[in-house]
Design an enzyme around this catalytic site. Structure first.
Site, PDB file in Angstrom:
ATOM      1  NE  ARG A  80      14.859   5.584  -2.700  1.00 32.02           N
ATOM      2  CZ  ARG A  80      15.612   5.524  -3.783  1.00 32.02           C
ATOM      3  NH1 ARG A  80      15.726   4.382  -4.423  1.00 32.02           N
ATOM      4  NH2 ARG A  80      16.242   6.571  -4.241  1.00 32.02           N
ATOM      5  CB  VAL A  84       1.506   0.565  -8.817  1.00 28.88           C
ATOM      6  CG1 VAL A  84       2.567   0.329  -7.733  1.00 28.88           C
ATOM      7  CG2 VAL A  84       2.157   0.672 -10.193  1.00 28.88           C
ATOM      8  CG  ASP A  85       1.735  -4.139  -5.277  1.00 27.48           C
ATOM      9  OD1 ASP A  85       0.655  -3.522  -5.376  1.00 27.48           O
ATOM     10  OD2 ASP A  85       2.087  -4.734  -4.229  1.00 27.48           O
ATOM     11  CB  THR A 125      -7.301  -8.639   9.656  1.00 23.77           C
ATOM     12  OG1 THR A 125      -7.318  -8.372   8.248  1.00 23.77           O
ATOM     13  CG2 THR A 125      -6.704 -10.008   9.892  1.00 23.77           C
ATOM     14  CD  GLU A 178      -7.211  -4.334   2.887  1.00 20.85           C
ATOM     15  OE1 GLU A 178      -6.943  -4.398   1.665  1.00 20.85           O
ATOM     16  OE2 GLU A 178      -6.791  -5.172   3.730  1.00 20.85           O
TER      17      GLU A 178
END
Length: 495
Positions: free
Chosen positions: A27, A127-128, A160, A216
């Site tokens: 979710r 996916v977003d 970062t 990442e």
């Protein structure tokens, strides 16, 4: 500009085939803190796949690999000839950090067991996202990395990277900052990358360490050691929050707008949590602190905020906090109406502060400081910060070039700015009562005018605050040390 036909013809002649992997697991648990909430599958997958059919590697053989914990809910998509979709069930994980770790292992395993039978290239996507323009064979290469849209124009010291020497992702320096939302290449190279990331994440896990940006961070370390052969421009994954894009002429893929999937009014996006408020706790003198009944913000932050303020804020002067108060320090609690949308809360905050100055604060104080509640004092925050009109340089932007400042660029908004001198943080502002009242009245009135025109400024009250300080220069400018974000690991000029 490249000749797309030349790339396409070469790859069609070579019978190039491309796998696209995407994960729709769990979710919104890392964006939205409360259940029940829609899944990534429900919110994004259909848009992602439908837009990929319109723009991704057209003319080539493509196989979509959808990894999900609910295969029966994968939407049915009409596919063009020579394009197939395969659904792979994966284990459910509750923490997105674990999902990002398992993603690397799953891609590696899939390349070895399945993908190598059908394809010679693989691209891996979050996916977003939504395809908006051609994402074609020009993007193919032995090893493909994507420049992060937020950092491609930023100085290296703002990257970062993980700065924790205990992590396998640790980097003191680097050449670029890469975005893990898109990467790809030949199968063997992507397998090397995913194996590297997974093994190093696991070693960190054994040492009770998590890299700053998880997979990442490890991906950036890999590409620092193993240079990619193809570097994609941020046009291949643009973030629409970045309004300054004069050198981005084509947008091929975007981060999808937050899709609440019908969550309803009691949903709050943590990305914007520093603006949340609700049952606002206003006060006397130096504190105007917004609180919200969910998670509760009061439970999560208020005690730490007030306790640390008692140790560091305006010592020796009369002010607000709670808990055990020192002499000459008081706490007043003012009940306010509950609002469900944080955008409305940020609007009401400005009006509430203005009203409180007029009705209450002016009887007791001559300065006021306004804070977000999700903060903790760590050192002296004293009278040196007082001034007629006090603004705070935003920690994320004080060293960044002006074109990265996230001013509101919508000409329809009263917060619209084409340029500015600094980018200010609305988490802390203050000054003489009349100056702060002028600021809060200005912001509230302009937010209301926007509201009448069905417009919301990009960062809401912060956008209007930046416009105010562009027109009415602050008399005192606080360094980011007065509100630092610990996610920013590079802080050599912050002592």
């Amino acid at each position: 500009m490249f000749e797309s036909d030349l790339y396409d013809q070469r790859h069609i002649q070579n019978q190039t085939s491309v796998a696209l992997t995407v994960f729709a697991v769990g979710r919104f648990s890392f964006c939205v803190p409360f259940h029940p909430y829609p899944r990534f599958l429900d919110a994004y997958l259909k848009t992602f796949l439908t837009s990929a059919e319109q723009h991704f590697m057209l003319g080539l053989k493509v196989t979509y690999y959808v990894f999900t914990d609910l295969p029966e809910k994968v939407p049915s998509i009409e596919l063009a000839p020579n394009r197939t979709l395969k659904i792979e069930q994966v284990e459910k994980h509750s923490r997105w950090q674990d999902i990002s770790m398992i993603r690397m292992k799953t891609i590696s395993d899939a390349i070895e067991s399945e993908i190598h039978h059908h394809c010679n290239y693989v691209f891996c996507f979050d996916v977003d996202q939504e395809f908006k323009g051609r994402f074609g064979s020009e993007a193919l290469g032995d090893s493909v990395a994507l420049l992060h849209a937020w950092y491609y124009n930023a100085p290296n010291n703002l990257y970062t990277y993980d700065r924790n020497p205990r992590s396998k992702a640790f980097m003191e320096t680097g050449d670029y900052y890469y975005n893990a939302a898109v990467f790809g290449g030949l199968l063997e190279n992507v397998k090397s990358l995913t194996d590297y990331c997974f093994l190093n994440i696991m070693e960190d896990k054994l040492n009770n360490v998590e890299a700053l940006w998880h997979d990442e961070s490890h991906l950036n370390k890999y590409f620092w050691l193993n240079k990619p052969s193809r570097l994609l421009s941020p046009e291949y994954c643009w973030d629409q929050f970045i309004m300054e894009k004069r050198d981005i002429h084509i947008i091929r893929l975007i981060r999808a707008p937050r899709n609440d999937g019908g969550l309803g009014p009691d949903t709050y996006i943590l990305e914007s949590s520093y603006h949340l408020g609700g049952d606002t706790l206003s006060n006397t003198y130096c504190f105007c602190v917004p609180l919200h009944p969910y998670p509760r913000y009061l439970d999560a932050y208020l005690k730490t905020f007030l306790t640390s303020a008692e140790q560091h804020f305006m010592l020796g002067l009369k002010k607000v906090p709670s808990i055990e108060l020192a002499p000459n320090r008081n706490l007043k609690i003012i009940a306010v109406e509950k609002h469900s949308r944080w955008q409305d809360i940020s609007m009401i905050r400005m009006k509430t502060i203005s009203d409180a100055i007029e009705s209450e604060i002016h009887h007791h104080c001559n300065y006021v400081f306004c804070f977000d509640v999700d903060q903790e004092f760590k050192g002296r925050f004293g009278s040196e910060a007082l001034g007629d009109s006090v603004a705070l340089l935003h920690a994320w932007y004080y060293n960044a070039p002006n074109n990265l400042y996230t001013y509101d660029r919508n000409p329809r908004s009263k917060a619209f700015m084409e340029t500015g001198d600094y980018y200010y943080n609305a988490a802390v502002f203050g000054g003489l009562l009349e100056k702060v009242k002028n600021l809060t009245d200005y912001c509230f009135l302009n937010i209301m005018e926007d509201k009448l025109n069905n417009v919301e400024a990009l960062w809401h009250d912060e956008s209007h605050l930046n416009k105010y300080f562009w027109i009415n220069k602050p008399s005192r400018l606080l360094s980011p040390e007065y509100c630092w974000d610990q996610v920013i690991m590079e802080k050599r000029d912050i002592n």
